[in-house]
Enzyme design. Structure first.
Site, PDB file in Angstrom:
ATOM      1  N   GLY A 101      -0.531  -0.612 -10.631  1.00 33.41           N
ATOM      2  CA  GLY A 101      -1.540  -0.714  -9.583  1.00 33.41           C
ATOM      3  C   GLY A 101      -2.864  -0.129 -10.022  1.00 33.41           C
ATOM      4  O   GLY A 101      -2.906   0.936 -10.644  1.00 33.41           O
TER       5      GLY A 101
ATOM      6  N   ASP B  22      -0.976   7.723  -6.778  1.00 28.62           N
ATOM      7  CA  ASP B  22       0.183   8.442  -6.232  1.00 28.62           C
ATOM      8  C   ASP B  22       0.248   9.890  -6.703  1.00 28.62           C
ATOM      9  O   ASP B  22       0.951  10.711  -6.103  1.00 28.62           O
ATOM     10  CB  ASP B  22       1.481   7.731  -6.621  1.00 28.62           C
ATOM     11  CG  ASP B  22       1.645   6.391  -5.927  1.00 28.62           C
ATOM     12  OD1 ASP B  22       1.155   6.268  -4.792  1.00 28.62           O
ATOM     13  OD2 ASP B  22       2.246   5.481  -6.516  1.00 28.62           O
TER      14      ASP B  22
ATOM     15  N   GLU C  79       3.700   5.799   3.788  1.00 27.93           N
ATOM     16  CA  GLU C  79       4.489   4.562   3.893  1.00 27.93           C
ATOM     17  C   GLU C  79       5.943   4.782   3.481  1.00 27.93           C
ATOM     18  O   GLU C  79       6.828   4.022   3.870  1.00 27.93           O
ATOM     19  CB  GLU C  79       3.878   3.477   2.998  1.00 27.93           C
ATOM     20  CG  GLU C  79       3.955   3.803   1.502  1.00 27.93           C
ATOM     21  CD  GLU C  79       3.400   2.715   0.600  1.00 27.93           C
ATOM     22  OE1 GLU C  79       3.028   1.642   1.119  1.00 27.93           O
ATOM     23  OE2 GLU C  79       3.345   2.942  -0.628  1.00 27.93           O
TER      24      GLU C  79
ATOM     25  N   LEU D 163      -7.441  -0.671   0.301  1.00 30.40           N
ATOM     26  CA  LEU D 163      -8.723   0.021   0.337  1.00 30.40           C
ATOM     27  C   LEU D 163      -8.626   1.406  -0.282  1.00 30.40           C
ATOM     28  O   LEU D 163      -9.610   1.934  -0.804  1.00 30.40           O
ATOM     29  CB  LEU D 163      -9.214   0.123   1.781  1.00 30.40           C
ATOM     30  CG  LEU D 163      -9.541  -1.211   2.458  1.00 30.40           C
ATOM     31  CD1 LEU D 163      -9.798  -1.000   3.942  1.00 30.40           C
ATOM     32  CD2 LEU D 163     -10.735  -1.875   1.796  1.00 30.40           C
ATOM     33  N   GLN D 164      -7.451   1.993  -0.256  1.00 30.92           N
ATOM     34  CA  GLN D 164      -7.272   3.336  -0.819  1.00 30.92           C
ATOM     35  C   GLN D 164      -7.490   3.355  -2.328  1.00 30.92           C
ATOM     36  O   GLN D 164      -7.910   4.378  -2.875  1.00 30.92           O
ATOM     37  CB  GLN D 164      -5.855   3.850  -0.520  1.00 30.92           C
ATOM     38  CG  GLN D 164      -5.583   4.037   0.947  1.00 30.92           C
ATOM     39  CD  GLN D 164      -4.100   4.041   1.251  1.00 30.92           C
ATOM     40  OE1 GLN D 164      -3.460   5.078   1.215  1.00 30.92           O
ATOM     41  NE2 GLN D 164      -3.545   2.882   1.570  1.00 30.92           N
TER      42      GLN D 164
END
Length: 412
Positions: free
Chosen positions: A15, A145, A245, A298-299
């Protein structure tokens, strides 16, 4: 160690973040300026670009466009989620990688990614050593993360944390404009580690903290959650909840209704839909007006709110990887060693063995989570706050951000 002359290749994987290209620029610029590196290649879509012989000649790019990578979000070279096999079980991919490395005389391999990317680095390094092909392999960390083992923090986390804290503060103000109450549930990324969700609490520095923050490090109890929300809503007339999440029940199952919807290329559950799920449950229980907000991508792409500290450190990680490799280091990941306190914040680079980093997840210490399991302590604030400092001076064009426009000339 003897000097090693040859080309280098950098790939990006997993990511993206708002500053991953700052690390790429750190590698590319430093490598282009180093006489021991003959050619600098960028792999199209990570390790897949190597396997498919799709390499960009970074020396053909306009230096000014390359510099704009410092403020360009996402993975400009292209990313991938490709699970490379264990070379002792199936070495097909590795033989192909070796073939490409030999074709272009690639002697330096830099891989910019998270946990799984460090695993890829370690496997490539091990195979090259076994094959007797001298190639120095370095991992350049990135992950919002913030769960890579060893390093104090990961490039990309700080900018995502700054976006989350800012967004939570703005939502806090918006949720209080009417004379009727509302419960707001904000869903934040984080599958197993709650570093990002914890960042919501940073909004408290400007008196806009969420009332409740739930991290996946602590088992989630729905009844207790609803009781917390009801109590705060009754007292204040409003309640803002920040939730990771990846929150899960005591049996390990995800609360998210989308927990079985899909998996990524590494078999990880693709989560989402949690805010809407909790919003519906709270509405049924309380009868209050409830809004669910999912910050989603968006993060990780909000370069307009990138922390200058994050940009500088991300570039430093890439730069250090090249300098360390040229000096003889290999099979390492660049990480950070930091100090905080009355003397201020300081950060310096430190090399970690890839074998120690790959496939290990660093979680938020339990002592940084409150006894009720619905918030973080001051220790978390003290840890994260220095990382979000500084506003980037990005280039604009007609009022919009000016991102890098690379030609991406394929090597022949």
């Amino acid at each position: 160690m003897a000097q090693l002359k040859g080309a280098c290749v950098i790939g990006q994987s997993g990511g993206p973040t708002s500053v991953i290209n700052a690390s790429a620029y750190g590698v590319i610029r430093t490598a282009l300026d180093n006489p021991n590196i003959t050619t600098v290649y960028g792999a199209a879509h990570g390790i897949k670009g190597v396997l498919n012989d799709q390499l960009y000649d970074m020396g053909k790019e306009d230096p000014k466009e390359l510099e704009l990578l410092l403020h360009t979000p996402s993975s400009e070279l292209g990313s991938c989620r490709y699970k490379i096999a264990d070379p002792d079980v199936d070495d097909t991919d590795y033989k192909r990688i070796l073939e490409i490395f030999q074709k272009y005389n690639i002697r330096y391999f830099f891989y910019n990614g998270g946990n799984d990317s460090m695993d890829t680095c370690a496997k490539v390094s091990r195979f090259m050593a076994k094959a007797g092909y001298e190639c120095r392999v370095m991992g350049v960390p990135k992950t919002i993360d913030n769960d890579l083992y060893g390093t104090d923090h990961c490039p990309g986390f700080a900018s995502a944390a700054k976006y989350i804290a800012t967004s939570c503060a703005e939502v806090y103000k918006d949720a209080r404009v009417y004379d009727t109450g509302m419960v707001t549930v904000i869903e934040i990324m984080g599958r197993h580690a709650g570093w990002l969700a914890g960042a919501a609490a940073l909004a408290g520095v400007v008196d806009c903290a969420p009332d409740l923050v739930y991290l996946p490090e602590v088992d989630f109890d729905m009844d207790r959650f609803l009781a917390d929300v009801e109590a705060i809503y009754k007292e204040k007339g409003n309640c803002i909840v920040a939730v990771s999440e990846g929150i899960h029940y005591a049996d390990g199952s995800f609360v998210s209704e989308a927990k079985t919807s899909a998996t990524d290329g590494f078999g990880h559950a693709q989560l989402g839909g949690l805010a809407a799920l909790l919003a519906n449950i709270v509405k049924e229980r309380t009868g209050a007006k409830v809004r669910g907000i999912e910050l989603s991508l968006l993060q990780r792409c909000s370069a307009h709110l990138a922390s200058q500290t994050d940009i500088d450190e991300s570039f430093l990680a890439g730069k250090t990887a090249v300098e360390a490799a040229v000096s003889g280091e290999t099979d390492k990941m660049v990480g950070f060693e930091c100090t905080r306190g009355n003397g201020g914040y300081t950060c310096k680079t430190k090399l970690f063995n890839l074998s120690e980093v790959a496939n290990f997840e660093k979680k938020v210490p339990l002592e940084w989570i409150n006894a009720e399991g619905n918030g973080v302590s001051q220790a978390y604030i003290d840890y994260a706050l220095p990382l979000i400092q500084g506003d980037n001076a990005r280039a604009t064009e007609q009022g919009l951000p000016r991102f890098a426009r690379l030609k991406k000339v394929l090597a022949k």
